[in-house]
Motif scaffolding. Sequence first.
Motif, mmCIF file in Angstrom:
data_model
loop_
_atom_site.group_PDB
_atom_site.id
_atom_site.type_symbol
_atom_site.label_atom_id
_atom_site.label_comp_id
_atom_site.label_asym_id
_atom_site.label_seq_id
_atom_site.Cartn_x
_atom_site.Cartn_y
_atom_site.Cartn_z
ATOM 1 N N ALA A 103 -3.565 -4.819 -15.962
ATOM 2 C CA ALA A 103 -2.889 -3.548 -16.584
ATOM 3 C C ALA A 103 -3.471 -1.905 -16.792
ATOM 4 O O ALA A 103 -3.318 -0.807 -16.575
ATOM 5 N N LYS A 104 -3.996 -2.724 -17.359
ATOM 6 C CA LYS A 104 -4.410 -1.630 -18.901
ATOM 7 C C LYS A 104 -5.793 -0.793 -17.671
ATOM 8 O O LYS A 104 -6.236 0.214 -18.002
ATOM 9 N N ASN A 105 -6.732 -1.665 -16.871
ATOM 10 C CA ASN A 105 -7.105 -1.152 -16.454
ATOM 11 C C ASN A 105 -6.639 -0.319 -14.888
ATOM 12 O O ASN A 105 -7.813 -0.220 -13.672
ATOM 13 N N ARG A 106 -5.227 -0.878 -14.169
ATOM 14 C CA ARG A 106 -5.222 -0.594 -12.797
ATOM 15 C C ARG A 106 -4.854 0.960 -12.352
ATOM 16 O O ARG A 106 -4.912 1.317 -11.082
ATOM 17 N N HIS A 107 -5.113 1.904 -13.543
ATOM 18 C CA HIS A 107 -4.543 3.517 -12.817
ATOM 19 C C HIS A 107 -6.400 4.007 -12.989
ATOM 20 O O HIS A 107 -6.573 5.507 -12.593
ATOM 21 N N LYS A 108 -7.182 3.150 -12.982
ATOM 22 C CA LYS A 108 -8.749 3.762 -12.850
ATOM 23 C C LYS A 108 -9.144 3.999 -10.924
ATOM 24 O O LYS A 108 -9.656 4.582 -10.742
ATOM 25 N N LEU A 109 -7.997 3.014 -10.598
ATOM 26 C CA LEU A 109 -7.988 3.136 -9.332
ATOM 27 C C LEU A 109 -7.368 4.177 -8.789
ATOM 28 O O LEU A 109 -7.330 5.315 -7.909
ATOM 29 N N GLY A 110 -6.591 5.392 -9.497
ATOM 30 C CA GLY A 110 -6.316 7.270 -8.994
ATOM 31 C C GLY A 110 -5.461 6.676 -9.513
ATOM 32 O O GLY A 110 -4.239 5.604 -8.615
ATOM 33 N N LYS A 111 -4.086 7.849 -9.302
ATOM 34 C CA LYS A 111 -2.782 8.020 -8.581
ATOM 35 C C LYS A 111 -2.514 7.885 -6.942
ATOM 36 O O LYS A 111 -3.739 8.407 -6.429
ATOM 37 N N LYS A 112 -1.060 7.378 -6.555
ATOM 38 C CA LYS A 112 -0.925 8.023 -5.335
ATOM 39 C C LYS A 112 -1.152 9.210 -4.734
ATOM 40 O O LYS A 112 -0.764 9.642 -5.339
ATOM 41 N N THR A 113 -1.592 9.378 -3.886
ATOM 42 C CA THR A 113 -1.354 11.202 -3.177
ATOM 43 C C THR A 113 -1.051 10.208 -1.422
ATOM 44 O O THR A 113 -0.661 12.009 -1.100
ATOM 45 N N GLU A 114 -0.676 9.541 -1.060
ATOM 46 C CA GLU A 114 -0.259 9.054 -0.003
ATOM 47 C C GLU A 114 0.445 6.847 0.039
ATOM 48 O O GLU A 114 -0.460 6.557 -0.450
ATOM 49 N N CYS A 115 1.407 7.322 0.390
ATOM 50 C CA CYS A 115 2.099 6.324 0.915
ATOM 51 C C CYS A 115 2.443 5.167 1.969
ATOM 52 O O CYS A 115 2.465 6.188 2.474
ATOM 53 N N LYS A 116 1.897 3.841 2.177
ATOM 54 C CA LYS A 116 2.185 3.808 3.519
ATOM 55 C C LYS A 116 4.468 4.037 3.867
ATOM 56 O O LYS A 116 5.473 3.536 2.930
ATOM 57 N N ILE A 117 4.511 4.132 4.722
ATOM 58 C CA ILE A 117 5.662 4.653 4.975
ATOM 59 C C ILE A 117 6.685 2.935 5.575
ATOM 60 O O ILE A 117 6.152 2.916 6.230
ATOM 61 N N PRO A 118 7.620 3.026 4.908
ATOM 62 C CA PRO A 118 8.089 1.654 4.978
ATOM 63 C C PRO A 118 8.849 1.105 6.503
ATOM 64 O O PRO A 118 9.482 2.533 6.583
ATOM 65 N N THR A 119 8.989 0.410 7.287
ATOM 66 C CA THR A 119 9.776 0.732 7.802
ATOM 67 C C THR A 119 12.025 0.392 7.686
ATOM 68 O O THR A 119 11.829 0.284 6.423
ATOM 69 N N LYS A 120 11.950 0.645 9.011
ATOM 70 C CA LYS A 120 13.850 0.658 7.942
ATOM 71 C C LYS A 120 14.272 -0.631 7.755
ATOM 72 O O LYS A 120 14.654 -0.354 6.442
ATOM 73 N N GLU A 121 13.927 -2.024 7.683
ATOM 74 C CA GLU A 121 14.063 -3.184 7.143
ATOM 75 C C GLU A 121 13.554 -2.983 5.958
ATOM 76 O O GLU A 121 14.477 -3.115 4.764
ATOM 77 N N GLU A 122 12.135 -2.577 5.602
ATOM 78 C CA GLU A 122 11.867 -2.407 4.149
ATOM 79 C C GLU A 122 12.313 -1.634 3.389
ATOM 80 O O GLU A 122 12.784 -1.715 2.185
ATOM 81 N N LEU A 123 13.027 -0.750 4.211
ATOM 82 C CA LEU A 123 13.369 0.755 2.964
ATOM 83 C C LEU A 123 14.762 0.188 2.242
ATOM 84 O O LEU A 123 15.332 0.293 1.513
ATOM 85 N N GLU A 124 14.976 -0.819 3.515
ATOM 86 C CA GLU A 124 16.561 -1.482 2.994
ATOM 87 C C GLU A 124 16.422 -2.201 1.948
ATOM 88 O O GLU A 124 17.850 -2.409 0.969
ATOM 89 N N ARG A 125 15.220 -2.237 1.244
ATOM 90 C CA ARG A 125 15.332 -3.088 -0.094
ATOM 91 C C ARG A 125 14.835 -2.724 -1.189
ATOM 92 O O ARG A 125 14.714 -3.285 -2.237
ATOM 93 N N PHE A 126 14.549 -1.229 -1.209
ATOM 94 C CA PHE A 126 14.256 -0.347 -2.603
ATOM 95 C C PHE A 126 15.564 0.368 -2.168
ATOM 96 O O PHE A 126 16.226 0.516 -1.530
ATOM 97 N N LEU A 127 16.158 0.173 -3.458
ATOM 98 C CA LEU A 127 16.813 0.686 -4.083
ATOM 99 C C LEU A 127 17.141 2.569 -4.624
ATOM 100 O O LEU A 127 15.913 2.859 -5.305
#
Length: 128
Positions: A103-127
């Motif tokens: 966890a301490k080192n995870r941000h060394k990858l940098g912040k996201k500038t783009e995300c995978k676009i979820p499918t409609k089915e995947e999107l239904e799983r996000f609150l």
Amino acid sequence: MNIILFDGECHFCDASVQFIIKRDQNKYFKFASIQSEIGQKLLEEFKIPKTIDSMIYIEGDKSYVKSTAALRICKKLDHLWKLFYPFLIIPVFLRDAVYDLIAKNRHKLGKKTECKIPTKEELERFLH
């Protein structure tokens, strides 16, 4: 309620969510970003410090953080991932030491500038 709260600005956390989605064919888990309104409400409701540096798993009326959350999530994943669940017998201070290192080192990858676009089915799983 089986909700995974994750850092919405972290590459590692995003990759972890995508990993879980692919291995959760029964759609057991729902997801919410810690930064979202619902994420903030859940942190407050479950009295989880906002400073916690962990993926958070809410199962029923209990919340879990760090290695305990990860291992409890593994229990519900498809295939061999269930085999990690028994690692809960390892003392939490040892498990969490490894978790904290990652966890301490995870941000060394940098912040996201783009995300995978979820499918409609995947999107239904996000609150939202």
